[in-house]
Enzyme design. Structure first.
Site, PDB file in Angstrom:
ATOM      1  N   GLY A  52      30.648  -2.607  -4.513  1.00  0.00           N
ATOM      2  CA  GLY A  52      30.779  -2.122  -3.133  1.00  0.00           C
ATOM      3  C   GLY A  52      31.611  -2.998  -2.225  1.00  0.00           C
ATOM      4  O   GLY A  52      32.178  -2.534  -1.236  1.00  0.00           O
ATOM      5  N   ASP A 108      28.690  -5.832   0.659  1.00  0.00           N
ATOM      6  CA  ASP A 108      29.082  -4.732   1.530  1.00  0.00           C
ATOM      7  C   ASP A 108      28.037  -4.468   2.601  1.00  0.00           C
ATOM      8  O   ASP A 108      28.345  -4.373   3.773  1.00  0.00           O
ATOM      9  CB  ASP A 108      29.376  -3.458   0.713  1.00  0.00           C
ATOM     10  CG  ASP A 108      28.254  -3.071  -0.247  1.00  0.00           C
ATOM     11  OD1 ASP A 108      27.238  -3.800  -0.327  1.00  0.00           O
ATOM     12  OD2 ASP A 108      28.389  -2.040  -0.932  1.00  0.00           O
ATOM     13  N   ASP A 111      20.642  -3.830   3.252  1.00  0.00           N
ATOM     14  CA  ASP A 111      19.721  -2.742   3.594  1.00  0.00           C
ATOM     15  C   ASP A 111      18.297  -3.283   3.526  1.00  0.00           C
ATOM     16  O   ASP A 111      17.848  -3.960   4.447  1.00  0.00           O
ATOM     17  CB  ASP A 111      19.997  -1.579   2.634  1.00  0.00           C
ATOM     18  CG  ASP A 111      19.137  -0.358   2.907  1.00  0.00           C
ATOM     19  OD1 ASP A 111      18.562  -0.263   4.007  1.00  0.00           O
ATOM     20  OD2 ASP A 111      19.041   0.512   2.026  1.00  0.00           O
ATOM     21  N   LYS A 139      21.841  -3.150   8.194  1.00  0.00           N
ATOM     22  CA  LYS A 139      21.042  -2.099   8.839  1.00  0.00           C
ATOM     23  C   LYS A 139      19.965  -2.745   9.693  1.00  0.00           C
ATOM     24  O   LYS A 139      19.191  -3.565   9.220  1.00  0.00           O
ATOM     25  CB  LYS A 139      20.428  -1.180   7.775  1.00  0.00           C
ATOM     26  CG  LYS A 139      21.481  -0.332   7.090  1.00  0.00           C
ATOM     27  CD  LYS A 139      20.884   0.732   6.213  1.00  0.00           C
ATOM     28  CE  LYS A 139      21.966   1.422   5.423  1.00  0.00           C
ATOM     29  NZ  LYS A 139      21.425   2.339   4.403  1.00  0.00           N
ATOM     30  N   PHE A 160      22.747   6.456   5.706  1.00  0.00           N
ATOM     31  CA  PHE A 160      23.464   6.226   4.453  1.00  0.00           C
ATOM     32  C   PHE A 160      24.961   6.402   4.700  1.00  0.00           C
ATOM     33  O   PHE A 160      25.416   7.480   5.069  1.00  0.00           O
ATOM     34  CB  PHE A 160      22.989   7.161   3.348  1.00  0.00           C
ATOM     35  CG  PHE A 160      23.554   6.766   2.011  1.00  0.00           C
ATOM     36  CD1 PHE A 160      22.953   5.755   1.266  1.00  0.00           C
ATOM     37  CD2 PHE A 160      24.704   7.360   1.518  1.00  0.00           C
ATOM     38  CE1 PHE A 160      23.485   5.345   0.055  1.00  0.00           C
ATOM     39  CE2 PHE A 160      25.247   6.959   0.298  1.00  0.00           C
ATOM     40  CZ  PHE A 160      24.634   5.955  -0.438  1.00  0.00           C
ATOM     41  N   VAL A 161      25.704   5.336   4.504  1.00  0.00           N
ATOM     42  CA  VAL A 161      27.135   5.365   4.806  1.00  0.00           C
ATOM     43  C   VAL A 161      27.984   5.201   3.542  1.00  0.00           C
ATOM     44  O   VAL A 161      27.543   4.603   2.561  1.00  0.00           O
ATOM     45  CB  VAL A 161      27.515   4.272   5.834  1.00  0.00           C
ATOM     46  CG1 VAL A 161      26.907   4.573   7.189  1.00  0.00           C
ATOM     47  CG2 VAL A 161      27.101   2.885   5.361  1.00  0.00           C
ATOM     48  N   ASP A 167      29.886   3.472  -1.889  1.00  0.00           N
ATOM     49  CA  ASP A 167      29.942   4.715  -2.670  1.00  0.00           C
ATOM     50  C   ASP A 167      28.707   5.575  -2.505  1.00  0.00           C
ATOM     51  O   ASP A 167      27.652   5.112  -2.066  1.00  0.00           O
ATOM     52  CB  ASP A 167      30.050   4.375  -4.157  1.00  0.00           C
ATOM     53  CG  ASP A 167      28.728   3.860  -4.718  1.00  0.00           C
ATOM     54  OD1 ASP A 167      28.223   2.852  -4.182  1.00  0.00           O
ATOM     55  OD2 ASP A 167      28.178   4.486  -5.644  1.00  0.00           O
ATOM     56  N   ARG A 173      34.626   5.561  -2.448  1.00  0.00           N
ATOM     57  CA  ARG A 173      34.957   4.149  -2.187  1.00  0.00           C
ATOM     58  C   ARG A 173      36.313   4.008  -1.505  1.00  0.00           C
ATOM     59  O   ARG A 173      36.560   3.066  -0.759  1.00  0.00           O
ATOM     60  CB  ARG A 173      34.986   3.343  -3.500  1.00  0.00           C
ATOM     61  CG  ARG A 173      33.636   3.214  -4.170  1.00  0.00           C
ATOM     62  CD  ARG A 173      33.673   2.098  -5.195  1.00  0.00           C
ATOM     63  NE  ARG A 173      32.584   2.187  -6.163  1.00  0.00           N
ATOM     64  CZ  ARG A 173      31.366   1.698  -5.975  1.00  0.00           C
ATOM     65  NH1 ARG A 173      31.057   1.089  -4.846  1.00  0.00           N
ATOM     66  NH2 ARG A 173      30.444   1.820  -6.913  1.00  0.00           N
TER      67      ARG A 173
HETATM   68  P1  5GP Z   1      19.345  -3.688  -0.550  1.00  0.00           P
HETATM   69  O1  5GP Z   1      18.961  -4.402  -1.819  1.00  0.00           O
HETATM   70  O2  5GP Z   1      19.648  -4.606   0.609  1.00  0.00           O
HETATM   71  O3  5GP Z   1      18.381  -2.593  -0.179  1.00  0.00           O
HETATM   72  O4  5GP Z   1      20.649  -2.856  -0.872  1.00  0.00           O
HETATM   73  C1  5GP Z   1      21.843  -3.444  -1.122  1.00  0.00           C
HETATM   74  C2  5GP Z   1      22.753  -2.520  -1.903  1.00  0.00           C
HETATM   75  O5  5GP Z   1      22.359  -1.138  -1.854  1.00  0.00           O
HETATM   76  C3  5GP Z   1      24.113  -2.566  -1.273  1.00  0.00           C
HETATM   77  O6  5GP Z   1      24.869  -3.645  -1.780  1.00  0.00           O
HETATM   78  C4  5GP Z   1      24.667  -1.204  -1.625  1.00  0.00           C
HETATM   79  O7  5GP Z   1      25.261  -1.226  -2.886  1.00  0.00           O
HETATM   80  C5  5GP Z   1      23.457  -0.295  -1.614  1.00  0.00           C
HETATM   81  N1  5GP Z   1      23.289   0.387  -0.311  1.00  0.00           N
HETATM   82  C6  5GP Z   1      22.350   0.158   0.630  1.00  0.00           C
HETATM   83  N2  5GP Z   1      22.523   0.946   1.712  1.00  0.00           N
HETATM   84  C7  5GP Z   1      23.625   1.692   1.458  1.00  0.00           C
HETATM   85  C8  5GP Z   1      24.325   2.697   2.212  1.00  0.00           C
HETATM   86  O8  5GP Z   1      24.029   3.064   3.349  1.00  0.00           O
HETATM   87  N3  5GP Z   1      25.416   3.242   1.595  1.00  0.00           N
HETATM   88  C9  5GP Z   1      25.835   2.871   0.360  1.00  0.00           C
HETATM   89  N4  5GP Z   1      26.905   3.474  -0.133  1.00  0.00           N
HETATM   90  N5  5GP Z   1      25.194   1.919  -0.378  1.00  0.00           N
HETATM   91  C10 5GP Z   1      24.108   1.348   0.174  1.00  0.00           C
HETATM   92 MG    MG Z   2      26.320   0.833  -4.352  1.00  0.00          MG
END
Ligand code: 5GP
Ligand code: MG
Length: 187
Positions: A52, A108, A111, A139, A160-161, A167, A173
């Site tokens: 990402g 990227d 979350d 976020k 969700f972006v 992606d 992407r």
């Molecule tokens: P976390 O472990 O912080 O929940 O998530 C991190 C990973 O989840 C990011 O590096 C990304 O790959 C994916 N992710 C989380 N939120 C989003 C979103 O809004 N859009 C996309 N495309 N990927 C996300």
């Molecule tokens: Mg991803």
């Protein structure tokens, strides 16, 4: 692609300007342009979390007038998708030079904050000279407050972006802006 995007959250130009500013913020921490050879023995390694962050990485490093190397980390869940009954297991592959280096993790989006500590721990185990983390998007109010991130591009709402490297099902992407995907496409 445009038809699949409900609304553009951050357009290409807004992203470009902020990435340029982030380059300045990061360069201030790691050294001044022209003086960046002084720490050549423990130089800077940028460590993007694949896939990402690749577009962000490509733009960011060209805003950083520092001597640097790249290392790469890929993290995946196994086997297949994790379910609630199954503990979240991850496979981490790290290639490149991080021991004894000033490592900057590049991601990227932050979350829930589950992924980042796994990568941070893996780097710490390899004995970096220092470790910092940079994310393009965070976020609001989702990740634990203790989770340490040194540089943040934009705080966004819990949506969700996609685009600019992010992606859905490995698509979008190459969309040049960051936008909210139409909900019906995700079901
Ligand atoms: P976390 O472990 O912080 O929940 O998530 C991190 C990973 O989840 C990011 O590096 C990304 O790959 C994916 N992710 C989380 N939120 C989003 C979103 O809004 N859009 C996309 N495309 N990927 C996300
Ligand atoms: Mg991803």
């Amino acid at each position: 692609m445009d038809a699949d995007i409900e609304r553009v959250l951050l357009d290409r130009e807004t992203i470009r300007r902020r990435v340029q500013e982030m380059g300045r913020e990061i360069a201030q921490v790691y050294g001044n342009p022209g003086e960046n050879r002084l720490d050549a023995r423990a130089g800077v390694t940028l460590l993007p979390i694949l896939s990402g962050s690749i577009i962000f990485l490509a733009d960011l490093i060209r805003e950083l007038p520092l001597m640097m190397k790249l290392a790469f980390v890929h993290i995946s869940s196994y086997p297949g998708r994790s379910t609630q009954s199954q503990p979240h297991r991850t496979l981490l592959e790290l290639t490149g030079d991080v021991a004894g280096r000033h490592v900057l993790i590049v991601d990227d989006i932050l979350d829930s904050g589950r992924t980042l500590p796994i990568v941070q721990d893996a780097v710490q185990q390899r004995g970096p000279a220092s470790l910092r983390t940079c994310v393009l998007l965070r976020k609001r109010g989702k990740a634990a407050a203790e989770l340490k991130v040194d540089f943040v591009g934009f705080e966004i709402d819990d949506l969700f972006v996609v685009g600019y490297g992010l992606d859905f099902d490995d698509l979008y992407r190459n969309y040049p802006h960051i936008g909210v995907l139409r909900a019906e496409l995700m079901s």
